[in-house]
Design a protein around this motif. Structure first.
Motif, mmCIF file in Angstrom:
data_model
loop_
_atom_site.group_PDB
_atom_site.id
_atom_site.type_symbol
_atom_site.label_atom_id
_atom_site.label_comp_id
_atom_site.label_asym_id
_atom_site.label_seq_id
_atom_site.Cartn_x
_atom_site.Cartn_y
_atom_site.Cartn_z
ATOM 1 N N LEU A 61 -7.233 1.689 0.970
ATOM 2 C CA LEU A 61 -5.857 2.196 0.966
ATOM 3 C C LEU A 61 -5.546 3.026 2.199
ATOM 4 N N GLN A 62 -6.571 3.501 2.864
ATOM 5 C CA GLN A 62 -6.417 4.306 4.069
ATOM 6 C C GLN A 62 -7.785 4.392 4.743
ATOM 7 N N LYS A 63 -7.857 5.020 5.879
ATOM 8 C CA LYS A 63 -9.144 5.194 6.562
ATOM 9 C C LYS A 63 -10.114 5.878 5.606
ATOM 10 N N SER A 64 -11.301 5.302 5.436
ATOM 11 C CA SER A 64 -12.195 5.795 4.385
ATOM 12 C C SER A 64 -13.647 5.551 4.737
ATOM 13 N N ALA A 65 -14.521 6.288 4.040
ATOM 14 C CA ALA A 65 -15.971 6.105 4.156
ATOM 15 C C ALA A 65 -16.562 6.123 2.757
ATOM 16 N N GLN A 66 -17.372 5.131 2.457
ATOM 17 C CA GLN A 66 -17.952 4.991 1.115
ATOM 18 C C GLN A 66 -19.396 4.523 1.240
ATOM 19 N N CYS A 67 -20.283 5.080 0.426
ATOM 20 C CA CYS A 67 -21.688 4.669 0.402
ATOM 21 C C CYS A 67 -22.118 4.406 -1.026
ATOM 22 N N ASN A 68 -23.040 3.482 -1.196
ATOM 23 C CA ASN A 68 -23.513 3.170 -2.547
ATOM 24 C C ASN A 68 -25.022 2.973 -2.557
ATOM 25 N N VAL A 69 -25.605 3.200 -3.719
ATOM 26 C CA VAL A 69 -27.031 3.007 -3.923
ATOM 27 C C VAL A 69 -27.209 2.321 -5.276
ATOM 28 N N PHE A 90 -17.067 1.567 5.982
ATOM 29 C CA PHE A 90 -15.982 2.394 6.496
ATOM 30 C C PHE A 90 -14.748 1.497 6.626
ATOM 31 N N GLY A 91 -13.756 1.741 5.786
ATOM 32 C CA GLY A 91 -12.601 0.854 5.733
ATOM 33 C C GLY A 91 -11.392 1.432 6.435
ATOM 34 N N GLU A 92 -10.478 0.546 6.822
ATOM 35 C CA GLU A 92 -9.186 0.963 7.330
ATOM 36 C C GLU A 92 -8.097 0.372 6.433
ATOM 37 N N ARG A 93 -6.900 0.875 6.595
ATOM 38 C CA ARG A 93 -5.790 0.461 5.766
ATOM 39 C C ARG A 93 -5.732 -1.069 5.618
ATOM 40 N N GLY A 94 -5.684 -1.519 4.358
ATOM 41 C CA GLY A 94 -5.486 -2.929 4.067
ATOM 42 C C GLY A 94 -6.732 -3.772 3.951
ATOM 43 N N VAL A 95 -7.867 -3.320 4.495
ATOM 44 C CA VAL A 95 -9.084 -4.128 4.438
ATOM 45 C C VAL A 95 -9.421 -4.446 2.979
ATOM 46 N N THR A 96 -9.533 -5.737 2.685
ATOM 47 C CA THR A 96 -9.783 -6.200 1.316
ATOM 48 C C THR A 96 -11.083 -6.977 1.280
ATOM 49 N N MET A 137 -17.773 -3.660 19.110
ATOM 50 C CA MET A 137 -16.938 -2.459 19.113
ATOM 51 C C MET A 137 -17.762 -1.233 18.731
ATOM 52 N N SER A 138 -17.563 -0.130 19.430
ATOM 53 C CA SER A 138 -18.244 1.124 19.101
ATOM 54 C C SER A 138 -17.573 1.770 17.898
ATOM 55 N N PHE A 139 -18.273 2.717 17.283
ATOM 56 C CA PHE A 139 -17.662 3.420 16.152
ATOM 57 C C PHE A 139 -16.449 4.225 16.603
ATOM 58 N N ASP A 140 -16.547 4.815 17.780
ATOM 59 C CA ASP A 140 -15.440 5.623 18.282
ATOM 60 C C ASP A 140 -14.168 4.784 18.401
ATOM 61 N N LYS A 141 -14.314 3.553 18.901
ATOM 62 C CA LYS A 141 -13.137 2.679 19.033
ATOM 63 C C LYS A 141 -12.682 2.199 17.662
ATOM 64 N N TRP A 142 -13.634 1.901 16.758
ATOM 65 C CA TRP A 142 -13.232 1.495 15.408
ATOM 66 C C TRP A 142 -12.425 2.615 14.746
ATOM 67 N N ALA A 143 -12.904 3.861 14.837
ATOM 68 C CA ALA A 143 -12.211 4.987 14.205
ATOM 69 C C ALA A 143 -10.805 5.147 14.783
ATOM 70 N N LYS A 144 -10.681 4.901 16.080
ATOM 71 C CA LYS A 144 -9.350 4.991 16.702
ATOM 72 C C LYS A 144 -8.430 3.924 16.137
ATOM 73 N N HIS A 145 -8.950 2.702 15.928
ATOM 74 C CA HIS A 145 -8.122 1.637 15.343
ATOM 75 C C HIS A 145 -7.769 1.959 13.900
ATOM 76 N N ALA A 146 -8.699 2.571 13.152
ATOM 77 C CA ALA A 146 -8.408 2.942 11.762
ATOM 78 C C ALA A 146 -7.310 4.001 11.697
ATOM 79 N N ILE A 165 0.813 -1.212 0.000
ATOM 80 C CA ILE A 165 0.000 0.000 0.000
ATOM 81 C C ILE A 165 0.848 1.265 0.000
ATOM 82 N N ASP A 166 2.033 1.201 0.548
ATOM 83 C CA ASP A 166 2.863 2.405 0.662
ATOM 84 C C ASP A 166 3.723 2.675 -0.575
ATOM 85 N N SER A 167 3.625 1.819 -1.604
ATOM 86 C CA SER A 167 4.454 2.009 -2.802
ATOM 87 C C SER A 167 3.620 1.891 -4.064
ATOM 88 N N PRO A 168 2.655 2.790 -4.267
ATOM 89 C CA PRO A 168 1.823 2.713 -5.477
ATOM 90 C C PRO A 168 2.587 3.227 -6.699
#
Length: 569
Positions: free
Chosen positions: A534-542, A422-428, A348-357, A228-231
């Motif tokens: 690729l990094q902490k992110s938020a995505q929505c789809n319809v 809501f993804g964090e680094r590396g989540v595939t 896990m709460s969102f606050d704790k998830w965001a801290k881990h991200a 991820i660190d060498s695109p």
């Protein structure tokens, strides 16, 4: 007679068979109503009347008692079933704790992080269990054996509560590290990286020249999944990008959409506005305010004025022992028969998830470490309901919740709500397809999308049998394609079935794009998408309902239906 003595049978047997005229029986009946109530009758007649009165007096309370007893038995049966379900879920969680690495069980106890890691023995790669990965040749004998195993192991329908980890409010070992490193952000911020975009082509090219595809082998050779660190820099985009504020370009976007070709749109005011608004504190208010540690403040008038006095949102964090997340249906998954499930739900709460991200970005979380994936959304009924009942997502993304229709939700009658990840680094997220035509908006951060057309379905390990727990999804980690020719000793332990699938998958045609904050990606109906955060992110789809035919160049539903299938098809 073999039949009950109904009124007709009684009349027939007493009148016709006895050769007695009906008039006499009727007259006798009439005279019986003029007597003295039975005083002149013989003793047997009076006995029968007394017996009938006794039966009438006794049968009513007995009937009531029987009904009460029956209700008690039904309640006992329901309670017994609920106890069995709770016991199954407890046993399931215990078996999962035994099967998984055990690292998550120790989180929050008195052990130091180094002691925990010393006690964990874990292979470098996670392989797919042969019991759940369908064979390449769609062997029906395998499917029959698979279904027999599930039937023999089935002890009742499950829900996802059986696959849940409870952390409680104890501090996890990584939280102390997170406090030390702070919020440094990602090594590479993909929202500000150098990109090269193609010139707008207003008339969609035909004949298979768009979108330009390449094999997965070449794609991952150029940019490995976990690197991820060498695109590649600059990153060359091959999908068409259209400016939302340019009417001519948006007319072209409609043409691409109607032809079922993928593309991206940028400069979208509401997506940009949501990106500015969706801070961690704002999202924590909406997700955690009913049970989080800031509950008292979040319920105050000050917080309501700052963040909005609207119904609270719901969501959950999923756990994976590494960076790979694959979908499964909990009702069809048995640990004894199929092994460990791909993921688990957590409390896990969102606050704790965001801290881990944030921690994952700051330390460059390794792919073989525990990852978390926050999932949320709104239902179709919320969007169709009164706006006073709308939650944060419906309010902040008006184009995604517009029942009058627009460019993004162009068939609102076929929408199925809004899904947010809501993804964090590396989540595939494992490759899968959606029947509906999909508009994916990146609110914050960035993700790498790999799109494959329906014609490539047979190479992707997609399971199209509804009885399989991973229906519509693949279990293959395409990042392992680079291990096929690797000298890594751990890579040599890859199971034969997974290796055979990846040897086929590496020739699968695909196109990649980096979807970053402020952009919307159109994924045509039945196109496959493999997603790397690729990094902490938020995505929505319809989604706007299916397009069965697809395109003549890249196929549609018919090609997907030819994928790996079970004996239910």
């Amino acid at each position: 007679t073999p039949f009950p003595l109904s009124g007709f049978h009684y009349y027939f047997s007493r009148n016709i068979l006895t050769d007695q005229p009906r008039i006499n029986r009727v007259n006798m009946g009439r005279r019986s109503f003029k007597d003295d109530g039975g005083a002149s009758k013989d003793s047997s007649r009076m006995y029968r009347r007394k017996r009938q009165r006794f039966i009438n007096v006794v049968s009513i309370p007995l009937g009531v008692l029987f009904i009460i007893w029956l209700l008690i038995q039904v309640q006992h049966h329901v309670d017994r079933k609920m106890d069995e379900k709770r016991n199954r879920n407890r046993a399931m969680r215990k078996r999962l704790h035994d099967v998984f690495t055990g690292k998550h069980i120790n989180e929050g106890n008195d052990q130091s992080s180094s002691e925990q890691r010393d006690n964990v023995t874990k292979s470098k790669y996670r392989w797919i269990d042969n019991r759940v990965l369908p064979p390449l040749d769609n062997n029906q004998l395998w499917w029959k054996k698979f279904m027999r195993i599930l039937e023999e192991a089935e002890t009742g329908r499950r829900d996802r509560s059986a696959f849940k980890l409870s952390y409680g409010k104890k501090e996890m070992f990584w939280e102390a590290i997170s406090d030390e490193v702070g919020d440094k952000g990602p090594t590479v911020d993909y929202t500000n990286m150098d990109y090269v975009y193609p010139e707008p082509i207003l008339i969609p090219p035909r004949g298979g020249s768009y979108p330009p595809l390449e094999t997965m082998k070449d794609l991952f050779k150029r940019w490995p999944q976990d690197d991820i660190d060498s695109p590649p820099s600059p990153f060359v985009e091959m999908l068409q990008h259209f400016d939302f504020n340019d009417p001519e370009q948006m007319e072209a976007a409609v043409r691409y959409r109607d032809l079922e070709f993928p593309f991206k749109v940028y400069n979208i005011p509401e997506i940009d506005a949501a990106g500015e608004k969706w801070t961690d504190e704002y999202l924590t208010y909406h997700f955690d305010r009913m049970n989080g540690f800031k509950r008292k403040y979040f319920l105050s008038n000050e917080a309501k004025q700052k963040y909005g006095d609207i119904p609270a949102s719901s969501g959950k964090a999923q756990y994976s022992q590494d960076s790979f997340f694959a979908f499964f249906n909990a009702q069809h998954w048995d640990v004894d028969a199929l092994g460990e499930p791909p993921t688990l739900d957590t409390d896990m709460s969102f606050d704790k998830w965001a801290k881990h991200a944030r921690y994952a970005d700051a330390v460059g979380l390794a792919p073989d470490e525990v990852h978390y994936y926050w999932q949320s959304g709104v239902s179709r009924s919320e969007i169709k309901g009164h706006k006073s009942g709308w939650t944060m997502i419906s309010n902040d993304l008006p184009s995604f919740s517009d029942l009058d229709g627009n460019f993004f939700l162009f068939e609102p009658e076929n929408q199925k709500g809004i899904q947010c990840r809501f993804g964090e680094r590396g989540v595939t997220a494992a490759t899968h397809y959606d029947g509906g035509r999909n508009m994916v908006g990146m609110i914050t951060g960035a993700k790498r999308y790999m799109l494959s057309p329906p014609k490539e379905c047979s190479k992707l390990g997609i399971v199209a049998s509804r009885k399989h727990p991973t229906y519509r999804h693949s279990l293959l980690n395409f990042g392992h394609i680079n291990l096929l020719e690797s000298d890594d000793e751990d890579a040599a332990s890859m199971p034969k079935s997974e290796r055979e699938w990846l040897e086929v998958s590496k020739s699968g045609l695909t196109i990649e794009t980096i979807l970053k904050a402020g952009e919307v990606l159109y994924i045509p109906s039945h196109w496959f998408h493999y997603i790397i955060s690729l990094q902490k992110s938020a995505q929505c789809n319809v989604r706007s309902g299916p397009h069965e035919d697809g395109s003549s160049e890249w196929g549609g539903e018919e090609h997907v239906n030819r994928c790996v299938r079970g004996d239910d098809d």
